[in-house]
Write a protein that holds these residues in place. Structure first.
Motif: not given
Length: 120
Positions: A79-80, A83-84, A86-87, A91, A116-117
């Protein structure tokens, strides 16, 4: 022992070749695990740079995780890193399991990254 290392190297090379064919310019989510920790990186092979990384060795995670060697830690790392990534605008990735079987901690990290995406 040498035969085991040769088999490991062959398996890793086989997976890496398949990833190069399937990547189509997407960065790869590379996983490395040890008996005590797990690491993940999103790597852009075209430019030779790491876009995002996470591991169970990070200080803020060491206090919240019971251990870095279980599936809960792997899911958190997934997940982490998602997140990083995606920032940074990433994608879609290709999943590089290395020479590891897609089971246990490696699978948990992949599921965490998907939650997380990241798409793969």
């Amino acid at each position: 022992m040498a035969k085991d290392l040769e088999a490991l190297a062959r398996r890793k090379a086989k997976v890496r070749r398949a990833i190069r064919v399937a990547a189509n310019g997407r960065p790869r989510l590379s996983v490395h695990r040890t008996s005590q920790h797990i690491y993940a990186q999103v790597i852009d092979d075209a430019n030779g740079e790491t876009l995002a990384a996470a591991s169970s060795l990070e200080k803020d995670l060491r206090t919240s995780l019971k251990t870095g060697a279980d599936t809960d830690a792997a899911k958190t790392i997934g997940k982490l890193v998602a997140e990083r990534a995606l920032a940074k605008g990433v994608t879609a990735v290709v999943f590089d399991r290395g020479a590891y079987i897609f089971h246990g901690r490696v699978k948990a990290l992949a599921e965490g990254a998907r939650e997380g995406g990241l798409q793969f």
